[in-house]
Scaffold this active site. Structure first.
Site, PDB file in Angstrom:
ATOM      1  N   HIS A 356      24.542  24.002  36.432  1.00 53.11           N
ATOM      2  CA  HIS A 356      25.806  24.728  36.571  1.00 53.11           C
ATOM      3  C   HIS A 356      25.933  25.504  35.272  1.00 53.11           C
ATOM      4  O   HIS A 356      26.490  25.021  34.292  1.00 53.11           O
ATOM      5  CB  HIS A 356      26.975  23.768  36.793  1.00 53.11           C
ATOM      6  N   GLU A 379      25.149  28.739  48.386  1.00 57.89           N
ATOM      7  CA  GLU A 379      24.979  27.437  49.022  1.00 57.89           C
ATOM      8  C   GLU A 379      26.142  27.014  49.915  1.00 57.89           C
ATOM      9  O   GLU A 379      26.786  26.000  49.656  1.00 57.89           O
ATOM     10  CB  GLU A 379      24.724  26.361  47.957  1.00 57.89           C
ATOM     11  N   ARG A 407      23.836  21.934  54.520  1.00 58.74           N
ATOM     12  CA  ARG A 407      23.976  22.894  53.427  1.00 58.74           C
ATOM     13  C   ARG A 407      22.654  23.634  53.303  1.00 58.74           C
ATOM     14  O   ARG A 407      21.579  23.044  53.506  1.00 58.74           O
ATOM     15  CB  ARG A 407      24.337  22.188  52.105  1.00 58.74           C
ATOM     16  N   GLU A 409      20.837  26.240  50.489  1.00 56.87           N
ATOM     17  CA  GLU A 409      21.046  26.759  49.129  1.00 56.87           C
ATOM     18  C   GLU A 409      19.805  27.464  48.606  1.00 56.87           C
ATOM     19  O   GLU A 409      18.709  26.896  48.619  1.00 56.87           O
ATOM     20  CB  GLU A 409      21.407  25.592  48.188  1.00 56.87           C
TER      21      GLU A 409
HETATM   22  N1  GLY Z   1      22.701  20.241  43.211  1.00 55.50           N
HETATM   23  C1  GLY Z   1      23.853  20.644  42.541  1.00 55.50           C
HETATM   24  C2  GLY Z   1      24.437  21.832  43.126  1.00 55.50           C
HETATM   25  O1  GLY Z   1      24.002  22.279  44.162  1.00 55.50           O
HETATM   26  O2  GLY Z   1      25.321  22.422  42.586  1.00 55.50           O
HETATM   27 MN    MN Z   2      22.024  21.996  44.836  1.00 55.14          MN
HETATM   28 MN    MN Z   3      23.847  24.339  43.417  1.00 53.90          MN
END
Ligand code: GLY
Ligand code: MN
Ligand code: MN
Length: 435
Positions: A356, A379, A407, A409
């Site tokens: 992040h 995502e 999900r 991503e």
């Molecule tokens: N795996 C952490 C995220 O997708 O933010």
């Molecule tokens: Mn992730």
């Molecule tokens: Mn992520």
């Protein structure tokens, strides 16, 4: 690489004028009793120095006549090195890392004032290390008290993050090279996972094979605890137990990325354990996939960052209305955030040295504008969490959807003309994830 670290320091120093910037290395973290986690340098510190040892402080003093870059480090210590390995030491801090001056860390209090006395501000991020915060503040207070005697000295503390994190937000070619490698390794791992998943196997077996590939290909390891979630486990966003046996009609959600040369990848895929979607899984999957593709299409220089999320939310809400999970007028449902029980997280975060990653998303009411060199995840997901109570004006949730979590991503680089999906090598079309 040393030239690039130097260039980053110069860029930062050009922006802090007569200030002095102080950076603290990450501490060693204890796993249990006297066993420690593998050391990982604090990202700002690493970004500016490439120096990977604890108990270090970096000082940037652009106004100082001789020492613009100063490192305080652990001194060479033969006995200690026998136990825990090589220490760079004071001399090599200059020779290898290009410090104008280097001192043993024990001399910090004695040596630091000379780099602060003539500065007008201290640039320092009040971090998690309270003891070190106190140490910096004590220097600051002492200098404030003695200011009249000298007529110089810092009269403010400013957070370094504004300047430094906008630098980190834009990835250089060498950073992108590492990010591509992190993406390529995680891509290989996800593709392998897709091949070996089958009913009866355990989530942790898939985790093990993924992380095996990470290390085998030279990654430092997982970028974050890998999520391997079968069936309703996928409705727990940070499910990391990974200890269940996969059943015939489960979907498997895998959110796993690696760190390579300190840079991270972050990929999620969701696919049927037995190779075939159930009709309900397929319907929800196609909504999420469409949301993801349309959101990625908005990753263009000049577009607001928030447009990526807003696009995903709209497609997801439309999909939920179409299948009867939500009822009402789309704009109103979005405004009232009626999608939130089924989509409770944001669509994107910056990606880089941190998973992040740092960088502003929003200036007051204004979104950050996407610019070439930024890397973000896209995502979206849908999670029909068991026992979700619908809002008052919303229908009961048909049990056939319950327990499905999806999900998808990818990691996306903003380019001068649009975007590049760094993780495009992992399939996500229905026909490609069915076997
Ligand atoms: N795996 C952490 C995220 O997708 O933010
Ligand atoms: Mn992730
Ligand atoms: Mn992520």
């Amino acid at each position: 690489m040393q030239a690039e670290y130097r260039q980053r320091r110069e860029q930062l120093m050009a922006k802090i004028g007569n200030g002095t910037a102080i950076f603290r290395s990450a501490p060693m973290a204890v796993m249990h009793n006297d066993v420690e986690y593998v050391y990982r340098q604090e990202s700002d510190f690493f970004y500016l120095t490439g120096f990977n040892e604890p108990q270090a402080v970096a000082v940037l003093a652009p106004h100082h006549s001789e020492h613009r870059f100063v490192l305080f480090v652990q001194p060479k210590d033969r006995e200690k090195e026998v136990w825990t390995g090589y220490l760079c030491g004071v001399d090599a801090a200059k020779e290898i890392y290009g410090a104008d001056a280097a001192y043993p860390i024990a001399e910090l209090d004695e040596k630091l004032p000379q780099y602060l006395e003539k500065s007008d501000r201290i640039f320092y991020h009040l971090g998690r290390d309270r003891n070190f915060n106190d140490q910096v503040l004590q220097h600051y207070q002492r200098l404030l008290r003695t200011y009249p005697k000298r007529g110089t000295g810092p009269i403010a503390i400013e957070d370094t993050s504004t300047i430094l994190h906008s630098m980190r937000l834009h990835k250089s070619p060498s950073e992108l090279e590492l990010m591509r490698q992190a993406a390529a390794i995680a891509t290989e791992a996800h593709n392998h996972a897709l091949q070996i998943t089958a009913p009866g196997r355990y989530e942790y077996e898939i985790q093990a094979e993924i992380e095996h590939i990470f290390r085998l290909r030279g990654a430092m390891g997982p970028a974050y605890p890998s999520i391997v979630a079968a069936g309703a486990n996928a409705c727990v966003l940070h499910y990391i137990e990974n200890n269940c046996q996969m059943q015939e009609n489960d979907l498997l959600l895998i959110d796993a990325g690696c760190a390579y040369g300190y840079y991270n990848s972050d990929i999620t895929r969701t696919f049927p354990v037995n190779g075939k979607f159930t009709p309900e899984q397929k319907i929800l999957y196609e909504i999420v996939l469409s949301a993801q593709e349309k959101a990625i299409a908005q990753v263009q220089p000049g577009n607001p960052f928030s447009l990526v999320h807003d696009t995903a939310v709209r497609v997801l809400t439309e999909g939920l209305v179409e299948i009867g999970i939500l009822k009402g007028e789309i704009d109103k449902l979005i405004e009232d955030e009626k999608y939130k029980p089924f989509y409770m997280h944001r669509t994107s975060h910056w990606l880089g040295l941190d998973v992040h990653d740092v960088g502003v998303y929003q200036y007051g009411d204004n979104s950050q504008i996407l610019q070439p060199g930024q890397v973000l995840t896209v995502e979206p997901g849908l999670y029909i969490v068991p026992d979700t109570k619908p809002a008052e004006d919303q229908p009961e949730i048909d049990p056939r959807w319950v327990g499905i979590g999806i999900r998808i991503e990818d990691d996306v680089l903003v380019t001068p003309t649009g975007h590049e999906v760094l993780t495009a090598g992992v399939p996500k079309a229905v026909k490609d994830v069915e076997r």
